[in-house]
Design an enzyme around this catalytic site. Structure first.
Site, short mmCIF file in Angstrom:
data_model
loop_
_atom_site.label_atom_id
_atom_site.label_comp_id
_atom_site.label_asym_id
_atom_site.label_seq_id
_atom_site.Cartn_x
_atom_site.Cartn_y
_atom_site.Cartn_z
N CYS A 108 -31.61 4.01 -17.43
CA CYS A 108 -31.53 3.53 -18.82
C CYS A 108 -32.87 2.88 -19.16
O CYS A 108 -33.88 3.12 -18.47
CB CYS A 108 -30.35 2.59 -19.01
N ARG A 126 -26.72 -0.67 -18.55
CA ARG A 126 -25.95 0.57 -18.37
C ARG A 126 -26.12 1.22 -17.01
O ARG A 126 -25.13 1.55 -16.34
CB ARG A 126 -26.34 1.58 -19.47
N ASP A 171 -26.37 1.39 -26.31
CA ASP A 171 -27.04 0.26 -25.67
C ASP A 171 -26.30 -1.02 -26.04
O ASP A 171 -26.28 -1.40 -27.21
CB ASP A 171 -28.49 0.22 -26.17
P1 4NP Z 1 -30.15 -1.20 -20.63
O1 4NP Z 1 -30.09 -2.27 -21.82
O2 4NP Z 1 -31.24 -0.22 -21.00
O3 4NP Z 1 -28.78 -0.60 -20.62
O4 4NP Z 1 -30.46 -1.98 -19.36
C1 4NP Z 1 -31.18 -2.98 -22.27
C2 4NP Z 1 -31.64 -4.05 -21.54
C3 4NP Z 1 -32.71 -4.81 -22.02
C4 4NP Z 1 -33.32 -4.47 -23.22
C5 4NP Z 1 -32.86 -3.39 -23.94
C6 4NP Z 1 -31.79 -2.64 -23.46
N1 4NP Z 1 -34.38 -5.25 -23.70
O5 4NP Z 1 -34.87 -4.97 -24.82
O6 4NP Z 1 -34.81 -6.21 -23.03
#
Ligand code: 4NP
Length: 144
Positions: free
Chosen positions: A3, A9, A117
């Site tokens: 991800c 995720r 997300d």
């Molecule tokens: P992930 O979610 O891609 O599912 O781990 C996110 C985690 C952090 C961020 C964005 C999405 N961020 O902008 O820090």
């Protein structure tokens, strides 16, 4: 399992798939396309929803996807379209390219749906992501 941040995720996807497999059948790992959470624990909301479902993901630490992952893994499941574009752009050849798959195509082939997300939302988003990934991982586990 890939991800963006590797804290919401993909750690869930890794934990869920591992929970459905005998430990020696496959090596499952997770990574992010971005490095800003490198070394961090999964998001507490992912740890909680996993724990509620008797899965412990608190031993995972975030890392960035590296080119060597194309050599080390047979399949690279990405969570959304942005991850798909970013990981494909790192591919070196047709073999690398063919390993990159959108995980929700396991449920609905060819629709190229994204796992939402949940980072900026509330706990409900994490419950929803768990449910979706559980369904996808059930299918992946059956195929393995
Ligand atoms: P992930 O979610 O891609 O599912 O781990 C996110 C985690 C952090 C961020 C964005 C999405 N961020 O902008 O820090």
């Amino acid at each position: 399992m890939v991800c963006l941040g590797n804290i919401c995720r993909s750690p869930l996807a890794k934990g869920i798939l591992q929970s459905k497999l005998n430990s020696n059948i496959a090596i499952i790992d997770s990574a992010g396309t971005a490095s800003y959470h490198t070394g961090n624990l999964p998001d507490i909301r992912s740890i909680k929803v996993a724990s509620k479902n008797l899965i412990d993901i608190s031993n995972q630490r975030a890392r960035k996807f590296i080119i060597k992952d194309f050599d080390n893994f047979d399949v690279i499941f990405v969570m959304d379209e942005e991850n798909y574009i970013n990981i494909r752009s790192l591919s070196r050849n047709q073999s690398d390219l063919s390993k990159v798959k959108m995980i929700l195509n396991e449920i609905n082939p060819n629709l190229n749906e994204s796992v939402p997300d949940p980072y900026y939302g509330g706990d409900q988003g994490f419950e929803n992501v768990f449910k979706i990934l559980d369904e996808a991982c059930t299918i992946i586990a059956q195929k393995l």
